[in-house]
Motif scaffolding. Structure first.
Motif, mmCIF file in Angstrom:
data_model
loop_
_atom_site.group_PDB
_atom_site.id
_atom_site.type_symbol
_atom_site.label_atom_id
_atom_site.label_comp_id
_atom_site.label_asym_id
_atom_site.label_seq_id
_atom_site.Cartn_x
_atom_site.Cartn_y
_atom_site.Cartn_z
ATOM 1 N N MET A 230 0.850 -1.187 0.000
ATOM 2 C CA MET A 230 0.000 0.000 0.000
ATOM 3 C C MET A 230 0.887 1.239 0.000
ATOM 4 O O MET A 230 1.862 1.313 0.734
ATOM 5 C CB MET A 230 -0.913 0.005 1.228
ATOM 6 N N GLN A 231 0.552 2.234 -0.835
ATOM 7 C CA GLN A 231 1.359 3.437 -0.957
ATOM 8 C C GLN A 231 1.328 4.255 0.327
ATOM 9 O O GLN A 231 0.315 4.322 1.032
ATOM 10 C CB GLN A 231 0.852 4.305 -2.108
ATOM 11 N N ASN A 232 2.460 4.906 0.603
ATOM 12 C CA ASN A 232 2.535 5.814 1.729
ATOM 13 C C ASN A 232 1.585 6.988 1.497
ATOM 14 O O ASN A 232 1.397 7.445 0.363
ATOM 15 C CB ASN A 232 3.982 6.305 1.884
ATOM 16 N N ALA A 233 0.999 7.505 2.594
ATOM 17 C CA ALA A 233 0.006 8.581 2.470
ATOM 18 C C ALA A 233 0.608 9.825 1.830
ATOM 19 O O ALA A 233 -0.027 10.475 0.984
ATOM 20 C CB ALA A 233 -0.568 8.917 3.852
ATOM 21 N N GLU A 234 1.832 10.164 2.204
ATOM 22 C CA GLU A 234 2.457 11.364 1.644
ATOM 23 C C GLU A 234 2.690 11.200 0.142
ATOM 24 O O GLU A 234 2.541 12.153 -0.632
ATOM 25 C CB GLU A 234 3.776 11.643 2.357
ATOM 26 N N THR A 235 3.046 9.998 -0.279
ATOM 27 C CA THR A 235 3.253 9.749 -1.710
ATOM 28 C C THR A 235 1.949 9.925 -2.473
ATOM 29 O O THR A 235 1.930 10.523 -3.565
ATOM 30 C CB THR A 235 3.806 8.330 -1.920
ATOM 31 N N VAL A 236 0.855 9.409 -1.931
ATOM 32 C CA VAL A 236 -0.448 9.541 -2.579
ATOM 33 C C VAL A 236 -0.817 11.012 -2.743
ATOM 34 O O VAL A 236 -1.233 11.461 -3.824
ATOM 35 C CB VAL A 236 -1.530 8.807 -1.757
ATOM 36 N N LEU A 237 -0.642 11.793 -1.685
ATOM 37 C CA LEU A 237 -1.009 13.203 -1.741
ATOM 38 C C LEU A 237 -0.098 13.967 -2.693
ATOM 39 O O LEU A 237 -0.553 14.891 -3.391
ATOM 40 C CB LEU A 237 -0.958 13.814 -0.340
ATOM 41 N N ASP A 238 1.180 13.601 -2.759
ATOM 42 C CA ASP A 238 2.090 14.259 -3.695
ATOM 43 C C ASP A 238 1.680 13.993 -5.138
ATOM 44 O O ASP A 238 1.746 14.885 -5.992
ATOM 45 C CB ASP A 238 3.528 13.772 -3.463
ATOM 46 N N VAL A 239 1.264 12.765 -5.426
ATOM 47 C CA VAL A 239 0.812 12.436 -6.780
ATOM 48 C C VAL A 239 -0.432 13.239 -7.138
ATOM 49 O O VAL A 239 -0.559 13.767 -8.256
ATOM 50 C CB VAL A 239 0.536 10.918 -6.888
ATOM 51 N N LEU A 240 -1.354 13.372 -6.190
ATOM 52 C CA LEU A 240 -2.565 14.160 -6.442
ATOM 53 C C LEU A 240 -2.227 15.628 -6.672
ATOM 54 O O LEU A 240 -2.827 16.280 -7.549
ATOM 55 C CB LEU A 240 -3.539 14.011 -5.275
ATOM 56 N N ARG A 241 -1.284 16.166 -5.903
ATOM 57 C CA ARG A 241 -0.888 17.561 -6.116
ATOM 58 C C ARG A 241 -0.299 17.758 -7.508
ATOM 59 O O ARG A 241 -0.592 18.766 -8.177
ATOM 60 C CB ARG A 241 0.127 17.985 -5.049
ATOM 61 N N GLU A 242 0.519 16.828 -7.934
ATOM 62 C CA GLU A 242 1.138 16.965 -9.256
ATOM 63 C C GLU A 242 0.089 16.884 -10.367
ATOM 64 O O GLU A 242 0.151 17.648 -11.335
ATOM 65 C CB GLU A 242 2.194 15.857 -9.439
ATOM 66 N N ARG A 243 -0.867 15.990 -10.223
ATOM 67 C CA ARG A 243 -1.934 15.914 -11.228
ATOM 68 C C ARG A 243 -2.787 17.173 -11.199
ATOM 69 O O ARG A 243 -3.274 17.630 -12.258
ATOM 70 C CB ARG A 243 -2.809 14.675 -10.994
ATOM 71 N N GLY A 244 -2.972 17.739 -10.000
ATOM 72 C CA GLY A 244 -3.721 18.989 -9.914
ATOM 73 C C GLY A 244 -2.996 20.130 -10.602
ATOM 74 O O GLY A 244 -3.613 20.957 -11.287
ATOM 75 N N ARG A 245 -1.674 20.221 -10.425
ATOM 76 C CA ARG A 245 -0.897 21.285 -11.077
ATOM 77 C C ARG A 245 -0.995 21.180 -12.609
ATOM 78 O O ARG A 245 -1.040 22.192 -13.306
ATOM 79 C CB ARG A 245 0.564 21.211 -10.652
ATOM 80 N N ARG A 246 -0.999 19.956 -13.110
ATOM 81 C CA ARG A 246 -1.071 19.753 -14.555
ATOM 82 C C ARG A 246 -2.493 19.814 -15.095
ATOM 83 O O ARG A 246 -2.691 19.802 -16.318
ATOM 84 C CB ARG A 246 -0.476 18.391 -14.918
ATOM 85 N N GLY A 247 -3.479 19.842 -14.216
ATOM 86 C CA GLY A 247 -4.866 19.873 -14.659
ATOM 87 C C GLY A 247 -5.354 18.552 -15.208
ATOM 88 O O GLY A 247 -6.316 18.511 -15.990
ATOM 89 N N LEU A 248 -4.728 17.441 -14.799
ATOM 90 C CA LEU A 248 -5.116 16.120 -15.285
ATOM 91 C C LEU A 248 -6.300 15.589 -14.482
ATOM 92 O O LEU A 248 -6.375 15.782 -13.263
ATOM 93 C CB LEU A 248 -3.940 15.142 -15.170
ATOM 94 N N PRO A 249 -7.249 14.907 -15.109
ATOM 95 C CA PRO A 249 -8.401 14.373 -14.373
ATOM 96 C C PRO A 249 -8.014 13.167 -13.521
ATOM 97 O O PRO A 249 -6.983 12.526 -13.732
ATOM 98 C CB PRO A 249 -9.372 13.973 -15.491
#
Length: 600
Positions: free
Chosen positions: A1-20
């Motif tokens: 299972m992914q670390n919580a901080e890693t999950v949130l970092d991935v979501l932030r990066e997708r948010g910066r790029r505007g990816l769904p």
């Protein structure tokens, strides 16, 4: 299972790029996110407050997280109705607002939803939005207005009527669906919004809105109102902003030409008169029809716009704002609180401050060797003020019959508790208003609170105010020199004394004062000591390693005073100054049943 901080970092990066996002619901199966959420909310006062059931944070365990995840996997998790209670509004006048109290499991799931949504959406939000965001707050909004809104002519104050209670569920889900392509997650959010509420133990359907007190309600309201930010920034501001700079003022140019002519003739007396007249005129045309500026700032449902232009266009902006909220977001602007205020002759109210634009024909800065300009540097600057009614309202809590009075409920407390209570209340008010240019007005409040505190201490010790002042008076060092304050100490065995302090805060404006709503998630919460103790899986009383739970209390003051009668588990919590104790289910049952029977 992914670390919580890693999950949130991935979501932030997708948010910066505007990816769904397409498989966001799968993150609801991640126990690391629930532990992160637990570490964030367990210390909140509401964690020990029951909702429609008796469930609270007390008894939290890894097994409870596993049961929630199991229900999530098969979409069997059901949000319970929130318990609604009325609480008085800050404005007083006998008005109340509803506060929703969810159950503990719903708070935990709501915090996980909030973590996911905030990580993805916060990086996409407008820089003009300051409410309920990490590293942002009332002070960042006020500093932006004070630093960048110079020369504003009109303030347009906007307030959405019952914003949290009026959010349209269809609009909310449609807004989320633009970025989140995961129907399971959208169904979860819809179930959270439509769970209903119990008032006087009668169930009511939730037709609109998000519960005030709900963990995810602030981020959902920001996502909802982000459409308002986009409308203002992409439609209104471009349409009502034109011209690079104002045209030169013809009257100013005439006087300037006459001054040059007088100097050439050597007429010094006339030149001095013209020079004084020159500095009483604006160098640019304040009514230039080709110059417009529109500024915008929002904190939660409170908005403020600053406009440079005629009042007719300010009225037009207000009507277009109201029409967009009504037609697109199904919201209504409060007619009582949505005002158009002249920036120089009146004062707008925003986030508890009064805001105006200073106007002065006096020269406030003399020329120096490096700066030869002799100008009216105050003219057009945005000034922040402490409202008089705020001082009156805050002082009223410590007065009776027009004079500072003793607070009888505190008489039975210790000196340390009394001074700490007054000190915390005074410090909170002063630190909030440090951005105001007239923060020195709070001297009145300081005197009222100081006198009330001394009268409370005098009543406790059956003494006089002057004797209490002499006993507790002290000096503290500040960046502006030593200041008089009042201190009370609490001695502790083999440890340094605790010091409570009232006053000693210089009432001087601090342009860089900062108070933010919430600190960022990443630095500390993933390594909370409580989470490490829970993961260790060992009872801190009997050293067993099965069925581990966490015992919570509201505060250390609820424990039995140290002595022979104090149970062993309370001694551990007292010595370590902890409000939590990791125990097995057997020890936990004994704690709640017969505390005195539990032996170490």
């Amino acid at each position: 299972m992914q670390n919580a901080e890693t999950v949130l970092d991935v979501l932030r990066e997708r948010g910066r790029r505007g990816l769904p996002l397409e498989q966001l619901y799968r993150q609801m199966f991640n126990p690391q996110l629930y532990l992160l959420a637990y570490g964030r909310v367990y210390a909140n006062k509401g964690a020990m407050t029951a909702g429609v059931t008796q469930e609270t944070v007390d008894g939290m365990s890894l097994g409870k997280i596993d049961r929630i995840i199991e229900a999530m996997r098969f979409e069997r998790y059901r949000f319970r109705p929130v318990r609604r209670v009325p609480i008085p509004k800050k404005s007083g006048k006998g008005k109340t607002r509803p506060l929703g109290l969810p159950t503990w499991s719903d708070k935990l799931v709501g915090e996980v939803v909030r973590l996911l949504l905030e990580a993805y959406y916060d990086v996409q939000f407008s820089d003009r939005s300051h409410g309920f965001r990490p590293r942002r707050g009332c002070h960042t909004a006020l500093r932006e207005i004070a630093n960048t809104w110079s020369g504003t002519t009109w303030f347009i104050e906007g307030d959405v009527s019952d914003c949290f209670g009026s959010l349209d569920h269809t609009v909310m889900i449609d807004t989320l669906a633009e970025k989140i392509h995961d129907n399971r997650f959208l169904r979860l959010v819809r179930a959270m919004l439509t769970a209903g509420y119990l008032q006087d133990w009668v169930w009511h359907e939730t037709l609109s809105g998000a519960p005030q007190g709900g963990v995810a309600s602030p981020i959902l309201s920001n996502i909802y109102l982000h459409r308002l930010d986009q409308f203002v920034e992409t439609v209104l501001i471009p349409q009502y902003t034109r011209g690079k700079r104002r045209e030169r003022n013809p009257a100013y140019r005439q006087v300037e030409y006459a001054l040059v002519t007088a100097r050439r003739r050597g007429d010094r007396a006339h030149a001095r008169d013209l020079y004084r007249r020159l500095h009483s005129l604006p160098s640019q045309d304040p009514r230039d029809p080709g110059y417009r500026r529109l500024k915008y700032c929002r904190y939660a449902d409170d908005t403020l716009l600053g406009f440079v232009g005629p009042k007719a266009e300010a009225e037009e902006i207000k009507q277009r704002l109201a029409a967009f909220l009504r037609d697109e977001l199904k919201l209504t602007l409060s007619q009582d609180k949505t005002l158009i205020t002249h920036a120089r002759s009146q004062r707008a109210r925003f986030l508890g401050y009064e805001i105006r634009v200073a106007a002065s024909d006096r020269r406030t800065r003399r020329p120096s060797a490096t700066d030869r300009r002799n100008r009216r540097s105050v003219n057009g600057v945005v000034a922040l003020h402490v409202p008089r009614d705020v001082i009156t309202a805050k002082s009223a809590h410590y007065m009776a019959r027009g004079t500072p009075a003793c607070r009888c409920p505190l008489v039975n407390e210790g000196d340390f508790t009394i001074v700490a209570k007054y000190g915390a209340e005074y410090r909170g008010i002063v630190q909030y208003y440090l951005l105001a240019g007239d923060v020195m007005r709070l001297h009145r409040l300081r005197w009222v609170m100081e006198t009330s505190m001394l009268k409370t201490l005098a009543r406790k010790h059956k003494s006089t105010v002057s004797r209490m002042a002499a006993r507790h008076k002290a000096k503290t060092v500040t960046p502006y020199g030593p200041r008089t304050c009042f201190e009370a100490r609490l001695d502790r065995d083999s440890r340094s004394s605790l010091v409570a302090r009232f006053g000693g805060i210089p009432l001087k404006r601090q342009k860089t004062a900062t108070l933010v709503d919430r600190q960022p998630t990443r630095p500390i919460y993933a390594h909370k000591e409580l989470i490490q103790r829970l993961r260790k899986g060992r009872c801190e009383l009997c050293q067993q390693s099965e069925n581990i739970q966490v015992h919570h209390i509201r505060g250390l003051a609820d424990l039995t005073p140290a002595g022979p009668a104090q149970p062993a588990w309370e001694k551990i919590m007292t010595n370590k100054r902890r409000k939590t104790l990791v125990v097995c289910d057997h020890c936990h049952d004994l704690i709640h049943a017969t505390p005195t029977e539990l032996t170490p």
